[in-house]
Design a protein around this motif. Structure first.
Motif, PDB file in Angstrom:
ATOM      1  N   ARG A 188       0.454  11.128  11.760  1.00  0.00           N
ATOM      2  CA  ARG A 188       1.594  11.415  12.624  1.00  0.00           C
ATOM      3  C   ARG A 188       2.351  10.168  13.070  1.00  0.00           C
ATOM      4  N   ASP A 189       1.718   9.009  12.988  1.00  0.00           N
ATOM      5  CA  ASP A 189       2.407   7.804  13.448  1.00  0.00           C
ATOM      6  C   ASP A 189       3.650   7.497  12.616  1.00  0.00           C
ATOM      7  N   VAL A 190       3.754   8.093  11.424  1.00  0.00           N
ATOM      8  CA  VAL A 190       4.930   7.874  10.593  1.00  0.00           C
ATOM      9  C   VAL A 190       6.203   8.343  11.297  1.00  0.00           C
ATOM     10  N   PHE A 191       6.095   9.402  12.104  1.00  0.00           N
ATOM     11  CA  PHE A 191       7.307   9.929  12.748  1.00  0.00           C
ATOM     12  C   PHE A 191       7.253   9.930  14.270  1.00  0.00           C
ATOM     13  N   GLU A 192       6.128   9.594  14.865  1.00  0.00           N
ATOM     14  CA  GLU A 192       6.052   9.578  16.328  1.00  0.00           C
ATOM     15  C   GLU A 192       6.999   8.526  16.901  1.00  0.00           C
ATOM     16  N   GLY A 193       7.690   8.903  17.977  1.00  0.00           N
ATOM     17  CA  GLY A 193       8.653   8.015  18.604  1.00  0.00           C
ATOM     18  C   GLY A 193      10.056   8.138  18.055  1.00  0.00           C
ATOM     19  N   LEU A 194      10.232   8.880  16.967  1.00  0.00           N
ATOM     20  CA  LEU A 194      11.558   9.133  16.411  1.00  0.00           C
ATOM     21  C   LEU A 194      12.135  10.407  17.018  1.00  0.00           C
ATOM     22  N   ASP A 195      13.431  10.606  16.826  1.00  0.00           N
ATOM     23  CA  ASP A 195      14.084  11.831  17.305  1.00  0.00           C
ATOM     24  C   ASP A 195      13.839  12.942  16.288  1.00  0.00           C
ATOM     25  N   VAL A 196      12.551  13.264  16.125  1.00  0.00           N
ATOM     26  CA  VAL A 196      12.097  14.228  15.129  1.00  0.00           C
ATOM     27  C   VAL A 196      11.229  15.262  15.816  1.00  0.00           C
ATOM     28  N   SER A 208       0.828  -1.206   0.000  1.00  0.00           N
ATOM     29  CA  SER A 208       0.000   0.000   0.000  1.00  0.00           C
ATOM     30  C   SER A 208       0.861   1.254   0.000  1.00  0.00           C
ATOM     31  N   ASN A 209       0.416   2.255  -0.731  1.00  0.00           N
ATOM     32  CA  ASN A 209       1.047   3.575  -0.687  1.00  0.00           C
ATOM     33  C   ASN A 209       0.497   4.423   0.450  1.00  0.00           C
ATOM     34  N   ALA A 210      -0.172   3.805   1.398  1.00  0.00           N
ATOM     35  CA  ALA A 210      -0.687   4.546   2.559  1.00  0.00           C
ATOM     36  C   ALA A 210       0.479   5.117   3.368  1.00  0.00           C
ATOM     37  N   PRO A 211       0.417   6.397   3.725  1.00  0.00           N
ATOM     38  CA  PRO A 211       1.485   7.009   4.519  1.00  0.00           C
ATOM     39  C   PRO A 211       1.319   6.712   6.000  1.00  0.00           C
ATOM     40  N   ARG A 212       1.156   5.443   6.317  1.00  0.00           N
ATOM     41  CA  ARG A 212       0.882   5.025   7.692  1.00  0.00           C
ATOM     42  C   ARG A 212       1.653   3.755   7.994  1.00  0.00           C
ATOM     43  N   LEU A 213       1.770   3.444   9.269  1.00  0.00           N
ATOM     44  CA  LEU A 213       2.423   2.215   9.667  1.00  0.00           C
ATOM     45  C   LEU A 213       1.451   1.045   9.556  1.00  0.00           C
ATOM     46  N   VAL A 214       1.995  -0.152   9.589  1.00  0.00           N
ATOM     47  CA  VAL A 214       1.182  -1.343   9.343  1.00  0.00           C
ATOM     48  C   VAL A 214       0.070  -1.491  10.376  1.00  0.00           C
ATOM     49  N   GLY A 215       0.388  -1.259  11.666  1.00  0.00           N
ATOM     50  CA  GLY A 215      -0.634  -1.392  12.702  1.00  0.00           C
ATOM     51  C   GLY A 215      -1.807  -0.461  12.492  1.00  0.00           C
ATOM     52  N   VAL A 273      13.723  19.579   6.511  1.00  0.00           N
ATOM     53  CA  VAL A 273      13.155  18.691   5.513  1.00  0.00           C
ATOM     54  C   VAL A 273      11.638  18.728   5.648  1.00  0.00           C
ATOM     55  N   VAL A 274      10.937  18.338   4.581  1.00  0.00           N
ATOM     56  CA  VAL A 274       9.475  18.296   4.571  1.00  0.00           C
ATOM     57  C   VAL A 274       9.031  16.838   4.434  1.00  0.00           C
ATOM     58  N   LEU A 275       8.140  16.409   5.315  1.00  0.00           N
ATOM     59  CA  LEU A 275       7.467  15.117   5.152  1.00  0.00           C
ATOM     60  C   LEU A 275       6.069  15.393   4.634  1.00  0.00           C
ATOM     61  N   CYS A 276       5.769  14.932   3.433  1.00  0.00           N
ATOM     62  CA  CYS A 276       4.437  15.124   2.857  1.00  0.00           C
ATOM     63  C   CYS A 276       3.673  13.816   2.899  1.00  0.00           C
ATOM     64  N   THR A 277       2.584  13.804   3.674  1.00  0.00           N
ATOM     65  CA  THR A 277       1.721  12.621   3.739  1.00  0.00           C
ATOM     66  C   THR A 277       0.367  12.867   3.082  1.00  0.00           C
ATOM     67  N   VAL A 280       6.011   2.981   6.198  1.00  0.00           N
ATOM     68  CA  VAL A 280       7.114   2.286   6.863  1.00  0.00           C
ATOM     69  C   VAL A 280       8.439   2.696   6.238  1.00  0.00           C
ATOM     70  N   ALA A 281       8.475   2.763   4.913  1.00  0.00           N
ATOM     71  CA  ALA A 281       9.705   3.145   4.220  1.00  0.00           C
ATOM     72  C   ALA A 281      10.078   4.591   4.525  1.00  0.00           C
ATOM     73  N   ALA A 282       9.100   5.479   4.562  1.00  0.00           N
ATOM     74  CA  ALA A 282       9.374   6.885   4.881  1.00  0.00           C
ATOM     75  C   ALA A 282       9.883   7.028   6.302  1.00  0.00           C
ATOM     76  N   ARG A 283       9.337   6.260   7.219  1.00  0.00           N
ATOM     77  CA  ARG A 283       9.780   6.315   8.607  1.00  0.00           C
ATOM     78  C   ARG A 283      11.254   5.899   8.727  1.00  0.00           C
ATOM     79  N   SER A 284      11.652   4.887   7.966  1.00  0.00           N
ATOM     80  CA  SER A 284      13.046   4.452   7.988  1.00  0.00           C
ATOM     81  C   SER A 284      13.975   5.570   7.528  1.00  0.00           C
ATOM     82  N   GLU A 285      13.556   6.310   6.522  1.00  0.00           N
ATOM     83  CA  GLU A 285      14.361   7.436   6.043  1.00  0.00           C
ATOM     84  C   GLU A 285      14.457   8.533   7.091  1.00  0.00           C
ATOM     85  N   LEU A 286      13.356   8.839   7.747  1.00  0.00           N
ATOM     86  CA  LEU A 286      13.378   9.855   8.804  1.00  0.00           C
ATOM     87  C   LEU A 286      14.298   9.432   9.942  1.00  0.00           C
TER      88      LEU A 286
END
Length: 286
Positions: free
Chosen positions: A114-122, A57-64, A132-136, A88-94
């Motif tokens: 927001r779950d794409v980057f929550e919990g990261l040092d972002v 899926s091209n969904a900008p979200r995590l699997v859960g 940088v810009v994250l576009c979801t 998931v792939a975008a989160r790895s890049e962040l």
């Protein structure tokens, strides 16, 4: 002009030729509002008779988060073996960009992503402070269009900010409507000279992740893969680039453009988009 694409009565017509299935989600398994239960039945039958099914899926979200959406909509969760998302792939890049320092990031998209980057040092900051810009997606995709973002995109370009696009789709089906996705904004950003890095179909990296997920799921490398999807520029273009056979599901985002599905209308659509498919169905059924 006619097409040599096989119009199937059901997936069973060609299932024996494949050992694994890579299947799109939006437009194939659901439309954002209701599940397509016959499609779920088809995937379940393939799993039982042939091999693994991985949803891509091209969904900008995590699997859960995606699984939670399935449960809310009513998509059965026993019709696939694994899920891979562009989120998931975008989160790895962040995570890689944040390694060693707190990454200042401008989130262009709705709060639900927001779950794409929550919990990261972002740190989510304003565009004026961002590295940088994250576009979801669009902030309000029910009412806005990319035209509403011309000024904002120009400001991002003025600062030479790289855009990480967590959903390359231009549009997606929601109920009976098409709504714009992150890919539409990324396309406009590129038009004015902005730099965009895409995560998801049709780009090869997401397929590498999908094949690795599939290998881990079934414990072996699969070689006969069928890709199923409704998006010419994403699902089918990605399958073509990877050398997979493709099955086009016509009732998705191209339904209005295609009209009645005949060999003639399919030939016109495929000639226009420049992609290929082995077969087509109005909707995915076994």
């Amino acid at each position: 002009m006619t097409s040599n694409i096989q119009i199937l009565s059901g997936l069973h017509d060609i299932a024996d030729d494949y050992d694994a299935l890579v299947c799109d989600v939006w437009g194939v398994l659901h439309n954002g509002r209701m599940p397509f239960l016959a499609a779920a039945d088809a995937l379940r039958a393939f799993r039982e008779r042939r091999g693994p099914v991985v949803l891509l899926s091209n969904a900008p979200r995590l699997v859960g988060t995606l699984i939670n959406q399935f449960e809310h909509i009513g998509v059965p969760t026993d019709c696939f073996d694994a899920v891979v998302t562009s989120g998931v792939a975008a989160r790895s890049e962040l995570a890689a960009r944040a390694r060693g320092h707190k990454l200042a990031m401008f989130h262009l998209g709705p709060e639900r992503d927001r779950d794409v980057f929550e919990g990261l040092d972002v740190e989510s900051v304003s565009a004026d402070e961002a590295e940088v810009v994250l576009c979801t997606g669009l902030f309000d995709d029910d009412h806005e269009t990319p035209d509403d973002y011309a000024g904002r995109l120009a400001e991002l370009k003025e600062r030479s900010l790289t855009m990480l696009c967590a959903n390359p789709d231009i549009v997606v089906q929601r109920g009976g409507q098409l709504v714009y996705c992150a890919g539409a904004l990324a396309r406009e950003y590129e038009k004015i000279g902005g730099e965009v890095i895409y995560f998801g179909k049709p780009h090869p990296a997401i397929y590498d992740l999908t094949l690795e997920t599939m290998r881990k799921t079934c414990g072996r490398t699969v070689t006969r893969v069928l890709a199923v999807g409704d998006g010419m520029a994403t699902d089918l273009a990605g399958a073509n680039a990877m050398g997979f056979d493709a099955l086009f599901v016509a009732h998705g985002i191209h339904a209005a453009e295609l009209g009645e599905m005949t060999h003639e209308t399919l030939a016109q659509l495929f000639e226009k988009t420049g992609v290929r498919a082995r077969a087509a169905m109005r909707e995915l059924v076994w």
